[in-house]
Write a protein that holds these residues in place. Structure first.
Motif, PDB file in Angstrom:
ATOM      1  N   VAL A  43       0.833  -1.198   0.000  1.00 36.50           N
ATOM      2  CA  VAL A  43       0.000   0.000   0.000  1.00 36.50           C
ATOM      3  C   VAL A  43       0.873   1.255   0.000  1.00 36.50           C
ATOM      4  O   VAL A  43       0.610   2.213  -0.740  1.00 36.50           O
ATOM      5  CB  VAL A  43      -0.946  -0.002   1.219  1.00 36.50           C
ATOM      6  N   ALA A  44       1.927   1.251   0.823  1.00 34.99           N
ATOM      7  CA  ALA A  44       2.824   2.412   0.892  1.00 34.99           C
ATOM      8  C   ALA A  44       3.500   2.663  -0.452  1.00 34.99           C
ATOM      9  O   ALA A  44       3.724   3.814  -0.844  1.00 34.99           O
ATOM     10  CB  ALA A  44       3.868   2.199   1.980  1.00 34.99           C
ATOM     11  N   GLY A  45       3.828   1.595  -1.176  1.00 32.66           N
ATOM     12  CA  GLY A  45       4.446   1.754  -2.477  1.00 32.66           C
ATOM     13  C   GLY A  45       3.522   2.370  -3.507  1.00 32.66           C
ATOM     14  O   GLY A  45       3.974   3.052  -4.441  1.00 32.66           O
TER      15      GLY A  45
ATOM     16  N   SER B 175      10.356  -5.119   5.949  1.00 30.60           N
ATOM     17  CA  SER B 175       9.515  -5.246   4.759  1.00 30.60           C
ATOM     18  C   SER B 175       9.642  -4.005   3.878  1.00 30.60           C
ATOM     19  O   SER B 175       9.744  -4.109   2.652  1.00 30.60           O
ATOM     20  CB  SER B 175       8.054  -5.455   5.174  1.00 30.60           C
ATOM     21  N   LEU B 176       9.652  -2.831   4.494  1.00 26.68           N
ATOM     22  CA  LEU B 176       9.782  -1.593   3.726  1.00 26.68           C
ATOM     23  C   LEU B 176      11.121  -1.521   3.002  1.00 26.68           C
ATOM     24  O   LEU B 176      11.212  -1.026   1.869  1.00 26.68           O
ATOM     25  CB  LEU B 176       9.622  -0.382   4.644  1.00 26.68           C
ATOM     26  N   CYS B 177      12.173  -2.025   3.660  1.00 26.44           N
ATOM     27  CA  CYS B 177      13.510  -1.973   3.050  1.00 26.44           C
ATOM     28  C   CYS B 177      13.672  -3.002   1.935  1.00 26.44           C
ATOM     29  O   CYS B 177      14.666  -2.962   1.193  1.00 26.44           O
ATOM     30  CB  CYS B 177      14.583  -2.171   4.125  1.00 26.44           C
ATOM     31  N   GLN B 178      12.733  -3.916   1.808  1.00 26.27           N
ATOM     32  CA  GLN B 178      12.769  -4.878   0.703  1.00 26.27           C
ATOM     33  C   GLN B 178      11.958  -4.394  -0.496  1.00 26.27           C
ATOM     34  O   GLN B 178      11.911  -5.064  -1.526  1.00 26.27           O
ATOM     35  CB  GLN B 178      12.230  -6.227   1.189  1.00 26.27           C
TER      36      GLN B 178
ATOM     37  N   LYS C  67      12.102   2.246  -0.691  1.00 24.14           N
ATOM     38  CA  LYS C  67      13.234   1.778   0.118  1.00 24.14           C
ATOM     39  C   LYS C  67      14.184   2.923   0.423  1.00 24.14           C
ATOM     40  O   LYS C  67      14.633   3.068   1.578  1.00 24.14           O
ATOM     41  CB  LYS C  67      13.974   0.670  -0.639  1.00 24.14           C
ATOM     42  N   ASP C  68      14.488   3.748  -0.549  1.00 22.04           N
ATOM     43  CA  ASP C  68      15.400   4.873  -0.332  1.00 22.04           C
ATOM     44  C   ASP C  68      14.829   5.862   0.676  1.00 22.04           C
ATOM     45  O   ASP C  68      15.562   6.401   1.521  1.00 22.04           O
ATOM     46  CB  ASP C  68      15.685   5.581  -1.659  1.00 22.04           C
ATOM     47  N   ASP C  69      13.539   6.113   0.589  1.00 27.62           N
ATOM     48  CA  ASP C  69      12.899   7.046   1.527  1.00 27.62           C
ATOM     49  C   ASP C  69      12.976   6.516   2.956  1.00 27.62           C
ATOM     50  O   ASP C  69      13.208   7.284   3.901  1.00 27.62           O
ATOM     51  CB  ASP C  69      11.435   7.264   1.141  1.00 27.62           C
ATOM     52  N   VAL C  70      12.766   5.214   3.131  1.00 27.59           N
ATOM     53  CA  VAL C  70      12.803   4.617   4.469  1.00 27.59           C
ATOM     54  C   VAL C  70      14.209   4.706   5.059  1.00 27.59           C
ATOM     55  O   VAL C  70      14.387   5.110   6.214  1.00 27.59           O
ATOM     56  CB  VAL C  70      12.327   3.156   4.411  1.00 27.59           C
TER      57      VAL C  70
END
Length: 359
Positions: free
Chosen positions: A264-266, A314-317, A323-326
């Motif tokens: 969803v975040a993506g 999960s966000l970093c995958q 991923k860059d934002d996280v």
């Protein structure tokens, strides 16, 4: 003002009687007069609904009237509790009469003829009562279907056919809620949030946010102005509702699986920013236990380290730019916290090290 309040008070009594066995004495003429009364009050709503001062004055008088009634032992009629309720007087009355088995045959047949006059019968009202009843029936059906949970705890929610159907149904009902109504789609979603099992409803919202956008409706099938025209418009209504409903957004980010939240975040950067903000807030509530060598919360409602790490992992995958934002957000928090390089001093350092991103 006094005359309008008297009309409102008398119609409230009619509305109350419409749910009782007293309607067995009603004939077609009584039903006709009651419907005319309801339409008059709806006309009052249309006339004064956009006049803020007049509406507020009426609202205050009505509230004062209800307080006086409450003090004398009676209570307001359910469903007619504010000025906005005038908009649906005829709808409330019609529904209660249709559901009341005590209504006589002649009166009932007249009511059906009024509600569903058939093709070729002119209707001066641009917002027909039968149209309102049909939409209400569809919304009630949606509520019943959305209550059903046919997926297992371990199923892949994004691929679940029942969940996908519920998501499409939710977006379809959102398309039918005109924005001109009081709070429009937001109010409809808030009603569902209050009435449905909340975790199931959040899963349906997530599935709806991940549906592929559909093409706009053909011009001849356009809905009323101000209504969403595609499923994509519907998911933006969901995004807006989540952003303004903090308790629902917090539950959404806390209770749904990490992988689903990442998807969803993506798709929705507005939600990803709020999601990252919530994760940061939750992380700040943890402190390092020297004896156990782990980060723990002081309260039972605090998000545990394992859950926090799982969501960040999960966000970093996810693919860029998410991923860059996280990682940029974690690095920024680490720098503000002292830019420590060893474990146990900053939760941001420990998160980056655990994610394999620490220096």
């Amino acid at each position: 003002m006094e005359s309008l309040l008297q009309h409102f008070e008398r119609f409230s009594e009619v509305l109350a009687v419409s749910r009782t066995t007293h309607v067995r004495t009603w004939d077609p003429a009584t039903v006709r007069r009651a419907l005319q009364w309801a339409r008059y009050l709806r006309h009052v709503h249309r006339r004064f609904g956009r006049h803020v001062r007049i509406r507020m004055a009426l609202e205050r008088r009505l509230q004062n009237q209800w307080r006086l009634e409450g003090g004398s032992g009676s209570s307001p009629v359910p469903g007619l509790t504010n000025f906005q309720a005038l908009e649906r007087c005829d709808l409330l009355l019609s529904l209660r009469l249709l559901e009341n088995q005590a209504l006589g045959d002649a009166a009932y047949h007249y009511l059906l003829q009024e509600l569903f006059p058939g093709p070729g019968v002119p209707d001066a009202d641009p917002e027909t009562l039968q149209g309102s009843l049909a939409r209400l029936a569809r919304r009630r059906s949606a509520v019943h279907l959305l209550r059903f949970s046919g997926y297992g705890e371990n199923s892949v929610l994004e691929e679940d056919s029942v969940l996908k159907t519920q998501a499409e149904l939710l977006l379809a009902r959102l398309r039918e809620v005109p924005k001109a109504e009081a709070e429009g789609p937001s109010r409809f979603l808030s009603i569902l949030w209050e009435r449905l099992p909340q975790n199931n409803f959040l899963k349906v919202i997530a599935a709806a946010l991940l549906l592929p956008p559909s093409s706009p409706r053909p011009q001849e099938e356009e809905l009323d102005p101000g209504t969403p025209k595609t499923l994509a418009d519907g998911d933006q209504e969901l995004v807006r509702w989540l952003l303004t409903k903090s308790d629902a957004m917090a539950a959404f980010c806390r209770n749904l699986p990490a992988g689903l939240l990442t998807s969803v975040a993506g798709r929705h950067p507005e939600l990803s920013r709020v999601y990252l903000g919530l994760l940061a807030d939750w992380a700040r509530h943890l402190h390092y236990d020297l004896q156990k060598g782990i980060w723990i919360g002081t309260e039972s409602q605090h998000v545990p380290w394992e859950e926090l790490y799982g969501k960040f992992q999960s966000l970093c995958q996810a693919p860029p730019p998410l991923k860059d934002d996280v990682l940029a957000a974690l690095e920024s928090c680490k720098a503000k916290d002292g830019d420590f390089q060893v474990r146990g001093l900053s939760i941001w350092t420990d998160l980056l090290l655990a994610l394999g991103c620490g220096s």
